[in-house]
Write a protein that holds these residues in place. Structure first.
Motif, PDB file in Angstrom:
ATOM      1  N   MET A  18       0.812  -1.216   0.000  1.00 24.97           N
ATOM      2  CA  MET A  18       0.000   0.000   0.000  1.00 24.97           C
ATOM      3  C   MET A  18       0.846   1.268   0.000  1.00 24.97           C
ATOM      4  O   MET A  18       0.545   2.217  -0.726  1.00 24.97           O
TER       5      MET A  18
ATOM      6  N   THR B 163       1.842  -6.739   5.422  1.00 23.94           N
ATOM      7  CA  THR B 163       0.583  -7.238   4.872  1.00 23.94           C
ATOM      8  C   THR B 163       0.727  -8.695   4.439  1.00 23.94           C
ATOM      9  O   THR B 163      -0.164  -9.517   4.670  1.00 23.94           O
TER      10      THR B 163
ATOM     11  N   ASP C 142      -5.243  -4.356   9.340  1.00 23.48           N
ATOM     12  CA  ASP C 142      -4.180  -3.861   8.463  1.00 23.48           C
ATOM     13  C   ASP C 142      -4.481  -2.413   8.086  1.00 23.48           C
ATOM     14  O   ASP C 142      -5.238  -2.149   7.157  1.00 23.48           O
ATOM     15  N   GLU C 143      -3.886  -1.493   8.809  1.00 25.37           N
ATOM     16  CA  GLU C 143      -4.092  -0.057   8.609  1.00 25.37           C
ATOM     17  C   GLU C 143      -5.579   0.286   8.640  1.00 25.37           C
ATOM     18  O   GLU C 143      -6.028   1.212   7.958  1.00 25.37           O
TER      19      GLU C 143
HETATM   20 MG   LIG Z   1       0.542  -3.267   3.869  1.00 26.24          MG
END
Ligand SMILES: [Mg+2]
Ligand SMILES: Nc1ncnc2c1ncn2[C@@H]1O[C@H](COP(=O)(O)OP(=O)(O)OP(=O)(O)O)[C@@H](O)[C@H]1O
Ligand SMILES: Nc1ncnc2c1ncn2[C@@H]1O[C@H](COP(=O)(O)OP(=O)(O)OP(=O)(O)O)[C@@H](O)[C@H]1O
Ligand SMILES: [Mg+2]
Lengths: 303, 255, 230, 255, 230
Positions: free
Chosen positions: C122, E44, E144-145
């Motif tokens: 990301m 991730t 995740d975030e």
């Molecule tokens: Mg990530």
């Protein structure tokens, strides 16, 4: 009582060439003998013989080649009346071409043929008769639309003499062009056209019904072909065939008359056994059927 | 994949035929209405070879016709994707032509093009292009905002890029539709032959119909089915390869 | 360079309450400006209005000496059919080639230029997207959480580098990181929740430059000021 | 929208007719090849009224057929969306049936169903369903990961939900395809009538063709075009409304 | 409850270098655990491996007393055909109704439950998505975030509330906010860039609970420790 109910499947769309069928229905001839008949239009995709077997119809109109083919494949049917004494399947060509007086005159022309159709069988028989080979003529496959004939790409085009033949003649006449018709019967080739058929079971189990139906039907045809009743006949046809104009319908009726009842002496419905045999022979020769079906045993002339 | 398609077709065909034969026996119908197993086998022996060539002939036109209709569908789809006047005009034209049954147009086509190869091809692609067009229109008219934003605001958007982005984002839908349209191309070609040609399996079917020869028709349907399955299988495999080459298996697929 | 709003209002169609309500503020000169405030307060909405040509030239929004305004956000994607490096090359004019190389270095993206966009993490996606905007012609670049998924260390490096390399441009930075905003922005528009935006404040930030020495006290004051404005 | 469709159709039709007449004059073809303006006008006067009823009759079947084919396409598309054996089997079946030209199947259909209303409807929907199927298959086979993830990992995914999600995310593509398929339903119905019916405009076209009356065909095409344009326009308006109701104008559209 | 990796390896197909290389670590007991490290380092990837049934039960990943593992991330969307409130109701079992009400209050989402997902701001989207995961049955929830686009103040409130309400669950929190991670997590796995992950450290965090009194010094030490491990 509403009478015995069943269907009668024609070979083709409602038009003047089924004048007798329409007339018998319109005038209530079936009702009069206690039958409740639904007369149904036909089309190439709908086959009267199939419907007899499947029980969708009790009587139907089929062409001789259909009958012979079905017999060849084990169908149990009988022909009980022959409607056309002269096959309406003929060829049209323009008068600015030499008239076809002998079969030899076919040479050098571009002839339309429906591959797989009756006209192919008929034309092949004619060729064989005259000793014409495929080199002497040009054969063009024919579809349902006449454009190649109109555009003069094909000279001699197959038509049903009493329906399309009349329409085409009229169309060309408007442009100042005349036409001839080429009739194979004039050259000794009698390929039988439409006849009334029914199933073996019906013949066996219900001979009375068959007789009643056929008599009513043929009465319809006799009246419809009677020049004195022309106005009434045309009226009945018009109700079902709106697409054609009155003049054409009138012409079609008179041509139909000449094919159904070529002379006063011939009773409508007469089965021309010789012609049937010739038809079977032609089909055998053309390998349309595998073996002889003894067609004469399947023809029943009901008095 | 390819083999699976073929034997699955065989199953379908066998089931259908068995069903017909059950009806035949149940109603004790003659060979004329529904041909029996021997007659079909005999007929197959007689015409199989001829029909194989016919079907291959037809297939070759179908492949051409499909290619043509893909080009056509993309052209119309891309130029008709905007909701502007001209876009909607193009759509109206494309839709109307479709609405006309080909049999009604056939005389006009003949007048314009004569008979033979061209009308056969034209009819095939006219039947095949429209379903393609519908999908392509749908895809091309839907923006992919999170990708297109940059190109729009920086003035870099060209129609080619827009088309490329939307096509790429809908790649699997496109390959489904394109490989599926093979059957349409085939059906279209057969119809074209039925009304306008002197060759191909459509022409053979027409003759069989004139003679009410259902056995021949069953053989023809079998041939068509087999060839279609093969063609379709090949197209699908190609589609997979293109997808794998152009795009790349997404993150989510790996983990 | 100047960006001003005078009693700006905006309500989404179908909604009853305004997202932006009588907002007035003024920002000038190049550099990093921030939009700061709680989630859902209207930062993105304002940013899009500023970038939208529909609202340009209206009397509520006055923009001086800035012709090209670009809006970028963290959910953008690059097309998937070739590597991100290729896409970057495609949108970079030749005279910006060297800036591009420099940015790739700073953004730590060298290793992933050969990968497709969907293969990036990301934060890598955020960065590659931001780079391509920086390589365009612009006067004002709005970065709506454009670095949201990048780690703090790298984010600082990137901000400082941008400030140095594009010192004549204005940036509107939207972030939820209080410290970062206080440290690197010269002006911070603080949105207040559920009060009229009219009372929004523009607070002076520390505007730290590369190689800065942090005045911790000053920073704490700024942060406190912002928290109070909240 | 509706008006636009109609006058755009009129333009298309006029252009096509003008083109035909140019050919007629250029090659000095007679009226029986391409009818002249007076003949067409005269024919229109004679048959217009009848044809209007025919076309409306046809349209009513087409609407039914389209509804049926939408149901069919969704059923097959949903059950065939998986790449499992059974999914691919369903696809093979659906594809094969499509590949067969309807004319070849018609005799078999009549054997099974007799004549009348049902085969007419069946043929219409068989022609219409396949293009729908292709699009629906494409859409249904493409996961929408960022929405589906939650339902999958929490074990809440049902096929209905999956279908709903994918349909919703592709709503504009679906409405394009569905409203576009109206023309296919119409064409399908006309073909069905051509071979199976004794009513409707397809039947009238068959008669006109038998009589080789191009003028009537031109009038019929005109009627078909007008009605299709209206129907299509209505469908599109409905599609817009559904889209607006079910979804909501996206953020990006507002700002 | 225990989550362990022993010499875990993972390479994306077609890539030459491993994303996860001989990684070993161990985390136990309920509470907030963190994955921390620079962007693109493999957080991730690791999180997805832990959640994936493909890797469960392999000898490299050992999971004890945790049956249901959910992976959530910040780019997820809710279906668009009805309001987010409706969707939330649909996925909440009846006995969790009261928790739902509580969470909506804490997450400050009351006002947007009537809106469609696409009408929400990014932070609102993050929050509504996280809520629905919290309302499911789970033993380990990976975030995740998940709060990447929410402002710091609200984020703190949310984290503290989750820790209180779900004190018997394990959470794996992926965030780029150093301070936050140090403050609220009990164990922090720090990824190091371009070195073998083998040397990754698990560092003890402050694990602050609701109403905490911050020991600034301790916090600075933790943060420094993490920075050094980087
Ligand atoms: Mg990530
Ligand atoms: N298309 C829309 N239709 C209706 N309301 C909207 C729409 N887009 C946003 N909103 C509402 O407007 C408000 C402001 O949204 P906006 O995206 O500007 O917030 P934000 O400050 O950027 O928040 P965040 O920090 O969470 O991104 C929110 O309450 C949101 O629900
Ligand atoms: N599908 C994929 N195919 C190939 N490489 C991938 C794929 N997905 C991720 N990678 C690579 O693996 C590395 C780790 O990615 P990952 O998403 O795990 O990072 P991350 O730690 O979560 O980073 P971020 O904080 O930016 O989200 C990155 O360098 C990325 O480019
Ligand atoms: Mg926002």
């Amino acid at each position: 009582a509403r009478g015995i109910k069943f269907n009668y499947r024609l070979k083709w769309l409602f038009n003047t060439s089924v004048a007798g069928d329409i007339y018998a229905d319109a005038k209530g001839f079936f009702r009069d003998v206690g039958l409740d008949v639904t007369v149904k239009e036909g089309s190439p995709e709908k086959n009267a013989i199939n419907e007899l077997e499947l029980g969708y119809a009790a009587f139907g109109v089929a062409s001789a080649d259909q009958v012979i083919r079905a017999l060849d494949k084990g169908a149990k049917i009988f022909v009980i009346a022959q409607l056309f004494q002269v096959n309406p399947m003929q060829w049209i060509y323009r008068t600015d071409q030499p008239e076809i007086k002998t079969l030899q005159d076919l040479k050098g022309r571009n002839i339309g043929i429906t591959f797989g159709g009756n006209d192919e069988t008929i034309m092949n028989t004619l060729f064989a008769k005259a000793g014409i080979t495929k080199k002497d003529v040009t054969i063009t496959g024919v579809r349902f639309d006449f454009t190649p004939f109109f555009m003069r790409k094909v000279d001699v085009w197959p038509v049903y003499r009493n329906s399309q033949g009349v329409i085409l003649k009229d169309k060309l006449a408007r442009e100042g062009e005349g036409v001839y018709f080429f009739n194979p019967a004039d050259f000794g080739v009698n390929f039988v056209a439409n006849s009334v058929v029914t199933s073996e079971a019906m013949m066996k189990n219900n001979p009375d019904l068959v007789e009643k139906f056929l008599n009513a039907l043929l009465k319809g045809w006799e009246d419809a072909m009677d020049p004195a009743k022309e106005a009434e006949t045309l009226e009945a046809i018009k109700k079902l065939d709106k697409g054609t104009n009155d003049a054409i319908r009138k012409n079609q009726l008179s041509v139909t008359r000449s094919l159904i009842k070529p002379s006063v002496s011939i009773k409508i419905g007469t089965i021309d056994i010789a012609a049937w045999k010739q038809t079977e022979e032609m089909m055998l020769k053309e390998k349309q059927i595998k073996k002889s079906v003894n067609i004469e045993t399947r023809l029943i002339q009901i008095k | 994949m390819l083999f699976r398609r073929i034997y699955q077709f065989l199953i379908v065909y066998m089931v259908a035929i068995a069903f017909l034969w059950m009806i035949k026996m149940g109603l004790s119908l003659s060979d004329y209405v529904i041909p029996g197993i021997f007659l079909v086998a005999e007929t197959a022996g007689q015409v199989a070879e001829e029909y194989v060539f016919d079907v291959i002939n037809t297939l070759s036109i179908a492949v051409l016709g499909q290619a043509l209709s893909i080009v056509l569908a993309f052209t119309v789809g891309i130029s008709g994707r905007k909701s502007s006047w001209i876009g909607s005009f193009i759509k109206v034209t494309a839709y109307n032509i479709q609405a006309y049954p080909i049999v009604a147009l056939a005389p006009i086509i003949f007048i314009l093009l004569g008979d033979g190869f061209i009308p056969r091809l034209l009819i095939a692609s006219m039947i095949c292009y429209f379903p393609l067009l519908l999908s392509i229109l749908g895809i091309m008219a839907t923006p992919v905002e999170d990708i297109e934003h940059f190109y729009i605001v920086t003035g870099r958007m060209r129609w080619q890029l827009e088309v490329k982005i939307r096509a790429f984002e809908n790649l699997s839908k496109l390959t489904t539709v394109i490989s599926g349209s093979a059957t349409l191309a085939m059906a279209g070609t057969i119809v074209g032959e039925f009304i306008a040609a002197n060759a191909g399996i459509g022409y053979s079917i027409r003759i069989a119909l004139y003679q009410s020869d259902i056995a021949k028709i069953l053989v023809a349907l079998f041939m068509i089915g087999i060839i279609i399955s093969i063609y379709q299988g090949i197209l699908e495999t190609m589609g997979e390869q293109i997808k794998n080459k152009w795009s790349i298996s997404k993150e989510g697929v790996v983990l | 360079m100047r960006l001003e709003c005078h009693n700006l209002n905006f309500t989404y169609p179908g909604n009853t309450t305004a997202v932006i309500n009588n907002l007035s503020f003024s920002m000038k000169n190049p550099g990093f400006k921030a939009l700061f405030g709680p989630s859902g307060v209207g930062k993105t909405s304002l940013a899009k209005m500023i970038a939208s040509s529909k609202f340009r030239g209206s009397k509520d929004i006055a923009i001086e000496n800035m012709d090209t305004i670009l809006y970028s956000y963290n959910l953008e994607r690059l097309p998937g059919w070739s590597s991100t490096g290729n896409h970057l090359n495609k949108v970079t004019s030749s005279e910006k080639q060297s800036v591009k190389e420099q940015l790739i270095e700073i953004f730590e993206l060298k290793d992933v230029l050969g990968s497709r966009f969907s293969q990036l993490s990301m934060g890598q996606q955020n960065r590659i997207n931001l780079i391509r905007y920086l390589l365009q012609d612009f006067d004002l670049l709005i970065m709506d959480e454009s670095l949201a998924n990048v780690d703090e260390k790298l984010r600082e490096t990137i901000i400082l580098a941008i400030k140095e390399l594009f010192s004549d441009k204005m940036f509107l930075y939207i972030s939820h990181n209080l410290m970062e905003v206080s440290k690197f922005c010269s002006q911070i528009l603080v949105f207040r929740k559920s009060l009229e935006n009219k009372n929004s404040f523009v607070i002076k930030g520390q505007d730290c430059k590369k190689g800065y020495l942090l005045d911790k006290k000053q920073l704490d004051i700024t942060m406190l000021e912002i928290m109070n404005a909240f």
